[in-house]
Structures are given as C-alpha cells and as structure tokens.
Design an enzyme around this catalytic site. Sequence first.
Site, PDB file in Angstrom:
ATOM      1  N   ASP A 293      -0.745  42.382  42.095  1.00 17.20           N
ATOM      2  CA  ASP A 293       0.477  43.090  41.738  1.00 17.20           C
ATOM      3  C   ASP A 293       1.629  42.082  41.794  1.00 17.20           C
ATOM      4  O   ASP A 293       1.656  41.232  42.670  1.00 17.20           O
ATOM      5  CB  ASP A 293       0.682  44.211  42.762  1.00 17.20           C
ATOM      6  CG  ASP A 293       1.871  45.064  42.431  1.00 17.20           C
ATOM      7  OD1 ASP A 293       1.969  45.477  41.265  1.00 17.20           O
ATOM      8  OD2 ASP A 293       2.690  45.324  43.322  1.00 17.20           O
TER       9      ASP A 293
HETATM   10  P1  ADP Z   1       5.813  47.124  40.197  1.00 14.58           P
HETATM   11  O1  ADP Z   1       4.645  47.251  39.291  1.00 14.58           O
HETATM   12  O2  ADP Z   1       6.537  45.854  39.931  1.00 14.58           O
HETATM   13  O3  ADP Z   1       5.496  47.350  41.638  1.00 14.58           O
HETATM   14  P2  ADP Z   1       7.036  49.775  39.956  1.00 14.58           P
HETATM   15  O4  ADP Z   1       5.846  50.483  39.434  1.00 14.58           O
HETATM   16  O5  ADP Z   1       7.516  50.121  41.303  1.00 14.58           O
HETATM   17  O6  ADP Z   1       6.917  48.209  39.769  1.00 14.58           O
HETATM   18  O7  ADP Z   1       8.248  50.003  38.943  1.00 14.58           O
HETATM   19  C1  ADP Z   1       8.154  49.648  37.576  1.00 14.58           C
HETATM   20  C2  ADP Z   1       9.482  49.716  36.872  1.00 14.58           C
HETATM   21  O8  ADP Z   1      10.025  51.037  37.004  1.00 14.58           O
HETATM   22  C3  ADP Z   1      10.538  48.808  37.454  1.00 14.58           C
HETATM   23  O9  ADP Z   1      10.470  47.519  36.909  1.00 14.58           O
HETATM   24  C4  ADP Z   1      11.818  49.534  37.041  1.00 14.58           C
HETATM   25  O10 ADP Z   1      12.123  49.267  35.689  1.00 14.58           O
HETATM   26  C5  ADP Z   1      11.437  50.988  37.161  1.00 14.58           C
HETATM   27  N1  ADP Z   1      11.771  51.494  38.501  1.00 14.58           N
HETATM   28  C6  ADP Z   1      10.911  51.851  39.469  1.00 14.58           C
HETATM   29  N2  ADP Z   1      11.558  52.295  40.567  1.00 14.58           N
HETATM   30  C7  ADP Z   1      12.889  52.199  40.289  1.00 14.58           C
HETATM   31  C8  ADP Z   1      14.089  52.487  41.013  1.00 14.58           C
HETATM   32  N3  ADP Z   1      14.062  52.942  42.259  1.00 14.58           N
HETATM   33  N4  ADP Z   1      15.239  52.248  40.402  1.00 14.58           N
HETATM   34  C9  ADP Z   1      15.280  51.784  39.140  1.00 14.58           C
HETATM   35  N5  ADP Z   1      14.211  51.494  38.418  1.00 14.58           N
HETATM   36  C10 ADP Z   1      13.012  51.691  38.964  1.00 14.58           C
HETATM   37 MG    MG Z   2       4.750  47.664  43.600  1.00 14.01          MG
END
Ligand code: ADP
Ligand code: MG
Length: 590
Positions: A293
């Site tokens: 990840d």
């Molecule tokens: P990762 O795969 O990097 O762990 P997440 O699945 O948590 O990422 O989030 C993916 C995308 O969703 C982020 O890059 C962002 O664009 C959006 N996102 C998620 N959580 C938030 C939040 N709390 N505020 C704003 N955008 C968010």
């Molecule tokens: Mg994550």
Amino acid sequence: MGLAALWSLSGLWRQFIQFDVIALAATLVGGYPIYKETYTSLKQKHINMEVSMTIAIIASLIVGAFSAAVVISFFVILAELIESYALDKARDTVTRLENITPKKTLVKRHGEEVTVDVQSLEENDIVIVRDGERIPVDGIITRGTAVVNQSSITGESIPTDKTESDRVYAGSINESGVIEVRTEKIGTETVFGKIIKLVEEAESKKSPIQKISDKLATRLVVFAILSSIVTLLITRNPISSISVIIVAGSCGVAAGTPLAIVATIGRAAKKGVIVKGGIYLEEMTRIDTVVIDKTGTITLGEPTVTKVRAFNGSTESEVLSYAASVEGHSNHPISRAIMRKAAELNIRPLQHSQFTYSPGRGVISEYGGERILVGNIRLMIENNIPIPVESQDSPQGTTTILVAHNNTICGTISLVDDVRDISRNAIARLKKMGLNTIMLTGDNETATKLIGEKVGVDEFYADLLPQDKVLKIEQLVTQGHRVVMVGDGVNDAPALARANVGIGMGAGTDVAVEEADIVLMTNDLEKIPDLLDLSKSAYWTIMGNFYGTISIDAIGVALAFLGFLNPLVAALIHTGSELAFIANSARLMR
Ligand code: ADP
Ligand code: MG
C-alpha cells in the site's frame, strides 16, 4: 556365541559384570522418564523415539547387556535435557520480555506520591517514571520530557525524545528525565502485552512443516524398529539388532524443527517483527509477489499541504476553513494535514455535524442547510457536483482534493506525501530476491506514478477503492501467485486478510496488530527482506536436519547391520548427531 564374543572383545562386559544389579537399578530408575513418555505415546497410538529406545533397553536387559541398557538411558536422557534447554533458551526471548515490565510503580494519589502494584492501576492514573526506569503503562506524557528507548517494542535501539502529549509504551526505558504519564492501558492490554501474547500463541500453532516433520520422525522410528527386526532375523545377532535400533534417531527432525521455528520467531520479535505463527514463516519462503500500500507504507503517511487554490469567488482561507470543519472529524492522514495547515494559518473551522466518511473518496458534513464535501473527483461525481475545468490542472505529482460548499466546487487543496528513505532500498532488495513488487493506492494517477518511479516498484495501480485492492489481491492469488500484502492497517484489513501473508505496519494501531499475520512494529519496509532472509534460513536449517537425520540413520543402520557397531558406539553416534542437529537449529537464535 556372537553375543559373548562381541562383549568380551569390547571388554565392557568384564568391566561391568559385577555391577549387574546396580546397572539394572540405574536403568530402571534413571530411564523412568523414557518409560513414562513411551507409555503416554503408546496410549495415544503414537510412536516416537522413546518407544524405540524402550525396546532397545528391554532387549538389552533380556540378552544381559546391562551396561548397554545404562548407556542408552543415559544418552537418551542427556539428549532430552539438552533439547529442552535449547528450547527454553529460544523461548527466553518471550519470557525475558515478560519479566522486564515493572511490577510496582510510583503513582500520584490525592497529591501524594505512593508506590502501588501496576496491576491495581486504573485509567487516567498519573504514574511517575524516573530515569533508568521502565515505563509501566501505555499512556500520554502529561508533564516533563524524557529520552525513551523503545527497543523492546520496535527493535530499534536509538532512543527518541518524548515530551508532553507524546505517547509512551509499557516496556520501554526512560533513559533520562522524569515524566508523568497518564495511564491509558495496563498489562496485557498494552502494545507490549499484546506482543508477548502473540509470540506465545505463535508457538502453539503447528505449521505444515512441523506436521511433516512429526510424520517423518514417526516414520524414522518405525524404520528403526523394522530394520532391527530384519537384522535379528537375518544375522541372528541380538547385539547388531540392538545397535540398529539405537543408532537410528529422529531427534534432528522431532526437536530440530520446533526449535528452529521458535528461535526464528524469537529472533524476529527482538527485531520488532511479530510473526503470529510458524506457518507464516513457511509461507514467506514461497512468496513471489509483494503488494504494498502506498500511503503510510511506502510514503511517510504524513502529507503536507503544498497549495490551496480558490475559485468561484471564494478565498483560500475560506476553502481551508470549509475543509477543516469537515476533516476535524476524521483521522485520515489527509485530514490531519489539513488540520495542521489550518491551525498554522489560524483558520478557525466552522462547527459542523453529521459527518460521513466515504472510504477511498473523502468526507462529507452537513450543518443547517450547508453541505461541505472534501475529497476526490469520484466523491464529487457520485454526489452530482459539477467539476469546473480550473480544478483539474492540479500541480504535478500532488494529491489534489476538491472542496465543495453548497454543491459548487470552491477550491482545491494539494498535498505531498514524501517517500520514506528506506522504501527505495527495501524495494530494490525485494526485487533482487526475485520478487514482483506492486504498489496499490487510492490516490490519483500522477502522484502514484511519481512515487512508483521514485521507489522503483515493478507495477503500480492508482485510483483504487479499498474493495478494488482486495480484488487485485484476489486476482493475483487466483493466477497462482503467492502474495504478501503490506499495509498500515488503515482501510487495508480486508486486503491483508485476503493475501497469503498479511503484513501490518505500525505499533499502536490495533487494526494492524489484530488483522495481520505478521506485524512490523516500526514502519520500516526493510524488515520485510530481513524477515525473508530469516524465514529462508529457518527453512534450510529444517531441511538440513531432515536430510542429515535420514542419511545418518541410513548409514548407521547399515553399519550396525553389518556388525560394525556395538550398542555403546551406536548410542554415541545417535546422541552425537542429535546434538549436532539441535546445535544447527540453535544457531538461528543468534
Ligand atoms: P490510500 O490507498 O492511499 O490509503 P485511501 O483509500 O485512504 O488512500 O484514500 C484514497 C483517496 O480518497 C485519497 O487520495 C483522497 O483523494 C480521498 N480521500 C480519502 N479520505 C479522505 C479525506 N479524509 N479527506 C479528503 N480526501 C480523502
Ligand atoms: Mg491506506
């Protein structure tokens, strides 16, 4: 005839004859643990080395070779003592961990400092930790600063500076300074307590290789008994027959395997890698794909806001203030970054309620008639919010999120999450080991590409929802790949569970500790190639013991059959080889 001749030749018979009675007594008393073990295993319809040794002892007594009987019992007991000593030593890592947590502590009660049992502490009790002492609880520093060595948890011996409102963990050492800590967790509830429990449980889970070695050990004993019968039938020499059964041991397999596994689990624990069972060490040796990840694993997971843009008549500080009023409800790395930026610029968040988190998309909140959405394009499209063109040219390589107020996009916030220094090197090492490396993320394509190329992963996939990550793993597994998934536990739990081995990163995050098969106490990707090396040494050590035991048994049985061995020499070969195999496994402790 052959019997008497052999024994008078060896001279032992003459030497020991007057001790017949003593020898008999010694065999019966000294060999008691062997008979007891034989009895229990036969009752469970199980054949182990004690059974074959009991047969050897009885046979020796029948043919009057009392000294041989004494020698056999002596060596078998000796080998068992050494075996259990080695196992205890390997387990020491765990018990040693347990013993270092303090039993008593200084606590503030009604303005006075009193010493109490750690077990009697309650949440919010303020404990006082002086320098040189171990911290007795998991909690938050309320007063003072200290240099804390957390190596018992993270395996990292470089001490860190801790100050007010920092978190400290039970089992770590306060190297200098006096601190007051507000108790959050004690005993088995602490991160340290959980580590101990996990390592202890890991030992009791039998891995496939352990089952294989149990089976092999039984077969070797059966082989020894059958060979001995065949020898007696063909050579009609009871001494050769007894030597056959004595020479063939199975300890290299029966004791060597669990010892190798326990030693490796203990060694990994010392380095801050918690392996929840031997089975995962074994799986690690078969892995061909490492899926990682991005956020918090390859990157620091602590993005910083680099740019705020405003459209449609809004100002930048309005955009931040809208965003902060929603993100304040969330603990996502993006939320924390926005909150930090807002605090830096003294921007007050509006009071909002009705918070919804949409994983992989963003956050929404409502107050009165106002609605604020903060997240990626997907979030906006799903909520029917038109995307203005100017919001789309985000600075290259950043994670840019959109802020919508009352159904219009009023601005964007761009964030950058730096790559951890170690990530690149860790990935290079994994690739060198012949593994395919894949990076998954919910982040956008350009930010992902930049980081993917920087750390040198073979493949990367962007814009994934948490469930898409699970699908990707499933796809790899059905294609026949053996996959390890590495994540920080935030959103990744289902993907961790779906992989052949799920590695969770980060001390203190309960999700990572509970859902993963292997837990890295520090966010150090290099621990993964390290662990692969450890697993492989364990595997090869176990295999070495397998082949070694089989070879020695085969050669020994042949020599004994041909009359080259007497029971004394047979016992020496047996014990000597056993010790060699135990030593071979014990090497893994270092
Ligand atoms: P990762 O795969 O990097 O762990 P997440 O699945 O948590 O990422 O989030 C993916 C995308 O969703 C982020 O890059 C962002 O664009 C959006 N996102 C998620 N959580 C938030 C939040 N709390 N505020 C704003 N955008 C968010
Ligand atoms: Mg994550």
